[in-house]
Write a protein that holds these residues in place. Sequence first.
Motif, mmCIF file in Angstrom:
data_model
loop_
_atom_site.group_PDB
_atom_site.id
_atom_site.type_symbol
_atom_site.label_atom_id
_atom_site.label_comp_id
_atom_site.label_asym_id
_atom_site.label_seq_id
_atom_site.Cartn_x
_atom_site.Cartn_y
_atom_site.Cartn_z
ATOM 1 N N PRO A 54 0.809 -1.207 0.000
ATOM 2 C CA PRO A 54 0.000 0.000 0.000
ATOM 3 C C PRO A 54 0.851 1.268 0.000
ATOM 4 C CG PRO A 54 0.106 -0.898 2.188
ATOM 5 C CD PRO A 54 0.892 -1.836 1.315
ATOM 6 N N VAL A 55 0.192 2.354 -0.295
ATOM 7 C CA VAL A 55 0.841 3.664 -0.260
ATOM 8 C C VAL A 55 0.252 4.452 0.904
ATOM 9 C CG1 VAL A 55 1.163 5.827 -1.495
ATOM 10 C CG2 VAL A 55 1.259 3.668 -2.740
ATOM 11 N N ILE A 56 1.122 4.999 1.742
ATOM 12 C CA ILE A 56 0.678 5.863 2.829
ATOM 13 C C ILE A 56 1.113 7.276 2.463
ATOM 14 C CG2 ILE A 56 0.938 6.417 5.290
ATOM 15 C CD1 ILE A 56 -0.341 3.730 4.992
ATOM 16 N N LEU A 119 5.949 5.146 1.287
ATOM 17 C CA LEU A 119 5.558 6.369 1.974
ATOM 18 C C LEU A 119 5.701 7.551 1.023
ATOM 19 C CD1 LEU A 119 4.831 7.935 4.585
ATOM 20 C CD2 LEU A 119 7.274 8.048 5.065
ATOM 21 N N VAL A 120 4.609 8.283 0.813
ATOM 22 C CA VAL A 120 4.673 9.516 0.029
ATOM 23 C C VAL A 120 4.525 10.678 1.008
ATOM 24 C CG1 VAL A 120 3.612 10.903 -1.782
ATOM 25 C CG2 VAL A 120 3.704 8.434 -2.013
ATOM 26 N N PRO A 150 11.141 5.331 9.095
ATOM 27 C CA PRO A 150 11.976 4.132 9.147
ATOM 28 C C PRO A 150 11.217 2.834 8.882
ATOM 29 C CG PRO A 150 12.418 5.579 11.008
ATOM 30 C CD PRO A 150 11.211 6.099 10.336
ATOM 31 N N LYS A 151 9.878 2.881 9.003
ATOM 32 C CA LYS A 151 9.103 1.654 8.793
ATOM 33 C C LYS A 151 8.790 1.424 7.314
ATOM 34 C CE LYS A 151 6.914 2.062 13.292
ATOM 35 N NZ LYS A 151 5.766 2.692 13.961
ATOM 36 N N ALA A 152 8.995 2.430 6.473
ATOM 37 C CA ALA A 152 8.606 2.319 5.062
ATOM 38 C C ALA A 152 9.669 1.576 4.261
ATOM 39 C CB ALA A 152 8.397 3.713 4.482
#
Lengths: 385, 324
Positions: A54-56, A119-120, A150-152
């Motif tokens: 997914p993209v966040i 992550l965007v 750091p989680k991406a």
Amino acid sequence: MECHEVDKNGKKLGGGVSRRDFLKFCAVMAASIGLPLGAGSKIAEAITDPNRPPVIWLSFSECTGCVMSLLQAHHPTLDTFLLDLISLDYTRMFMTTAGHTATALRDKSIEENKGKFILVVEGAIPTKDNGIYCKSGGRTALDILKDVGPKAAFIIALGSCTVWGGAAAAHPNPTGLKGVDKILTDKTVINLNTCPPSPYNLLSTVIHLLTFNELPALDDKGRPKFAYSRTVCNNCERVYNFRAGRFAWQFGDEGHKKGYCLFALGCKGPQTFSNCPSILFGGAGAETWCVGIGHPCCGCAEEGVGWTLPLHQLGDPLYHFPPSHFARIDEPVGMGATAAAAAVVAGSVGIAVGAGAVLAKRLGKEEKKAKELSEKEDATVAKEE
Amino acid sequence: MGINRRDFLKGAAGSGLLLAADASPALAFGPRTPKELPPDAVGILFDSTLCIGCNACVFRCKQANPHMALRPEFNVPIGGLKIHDTPIGLSENTLTVIKLYKHDGGHSFIKHQCMHCIDPACVSACPVTAFTKDPKTGIVKFCKRVCIGCRYCQLACPFVAIGFKWDEPFPEMVRCQLCDHLIPLGKYAACCSYCPTGAALYGRVADLRKEASRRLDLEYGEPYRFPVNHIESGRKSFRPAAKYYPNIYGDTEGGGLQVMVLAGVSPLRLGLPDLPDVSNAAVSEGVFKTIYKWFAAPIVLLGALVYLAYRNTEEYRKPKDEDD
Ligand code: SF4
Ligand code: SF4
Ligand code: SF4
Ligand code: SF4
Ligand code: SF4
């Protein structure tokens, strides 16, 4: 991706796109990020995978211009982009839910997809006074980014603000805005410049990440090379005017009406790296990008140019490599008089002397010849005798 | 007997004329007093560190001088303006040209044109004074009606700045005349008035020299404001100073030039000749005047020829006693 019904002309009936259109789109996508044609099917596979990451999408100090630009995209349209192509699990702008519900959804998705999601980030991050100038759900932007970053799996900094501060960080920058890569220093950040950024550069990058699960080739400033390796001038439709010295000198003058180069009006195209002229601006139609509509490029894609240099100050063709048709210094042309006019004088005197000498020599030679001939004759006569 | 090289040299040296072909005639014959720069002389300061190679100057020059610079076949209106060719050097169709010097890690552009020498060789070489120097503006002008087409000027110009219209039945010498035809119209050099960067700057030579030495005094990277188009135009641009090669080419070179060059590399690398501080015209006129003092040269020349002829016919004059 769902398979939608199509009518007899192959046009989509419900939402979404026909399979044919979809494959066409994938092939175009492959071409735009500089991949071989066959890569289209690989892209199709990746973006139809139900388990695609997914993209966040996090929004900080920004003007929402990045999202507005995304709304302009029409190939694909925003709904296709959001619902079919990427799996956008959290974005403040387009979610129907809001507040704590939305934040909870975001945190859930982040935990579930730890190390996998893209992550965007949109917007600069205030750093002054511990970043209290931008908060969401009671947490500062700085805190959220340091937690989520750091989680991406991959981080995309979208728009000039996010890359280096952009318009938001213009002098005097009272809230100490910084770009993402200044904060997440130990991660590679993909920088997508311009203000607002082109939705197609974002889409291409996301699709590259989904398909290959690795970073696209980046330059030394973290920008994907497929979009930021040439200056604006390099692709500009007016560049032939630049090389022939045809400029617009004032807005509305003859040259401006005729579409001449805008360099003299302060165009920063020569020192700005971006693909604006080739993919145009936000997909709003033919020739719709800054220079296309008659305004000089302000260098929004280049740190140290946009919002730093005065808008109408002349650009600096730092990276403008002269085309090969230029006359070189050592072009083989006729040599001038090197020993200069004195030599000319000397030369003409010399010629006069030379001519005299040749004349005198001729006299002598003729004489000698005649003498030799008579000697020869004498010798023959003597021999015969 | 025939004359051999040795005898010829001896004879010529004996006549003293060979000295004229010596590499340093100034030693034997002093140069005449150099010409002075008129106080209101106009010129151009070309700053190579500002030039972007846009060719606006080349194109506008051709447009401003259609009578001499545009070939009929290129005189095609496209969108109201005339297109231009891509010249490789100065010629009968090109009064100014931008040339490219490439070196490791960079490039420089140079604008070649007539440099409007303060003491011009073309004026000195012309036997019929078709070339004259304007006493006020210092612009070197050419008069077509006077020219006899000998092209001595072409040979004399150290900048190879003069073209000749070979393909015309009544040709003329063609070179930059600092757009003097625009001055009565209240305009000035077309190349400078359309240079977007200020690389080609028009103005009084005295002002331009001051501006040039101001630029040489700048620290590398120091932001500075500089005039664009005309030194008195009021239009200014702004930039960090480039690293200059510490020489104003044309300040003293060739007796001084009204078109001066500043650059980041040695101007000699940009195809400009290495000229002594005394103009060639002053030297050659010095030589000439000395030679013709008291009508000496013709007398000496005649003497030398007589001597040579005498020597070469020596044997012919010997009495041929053995045969008789
Ligand atoms: S200076 Fe601007 S208008 Fe001119 S070619 Fe470059 S980008 Fe295009
Ligand atoms: S053309 Fe220049 S100002 Fe316009 S979007 Fe591109 S980089 Fe920004
Ligand atoms: S540059 Fe050549 S043509 Fe021009 S004034 Fe000097 S000698 Fe004459
Ligand atoms: S001064 Fe006039 S003639 Fe001379 S180079 Fe410039 S435009 Fe051409
Ligand atoms: S117009 Fe000016 S900047 Fe352009 S090539 Fe000529 S001197 Fe250089």
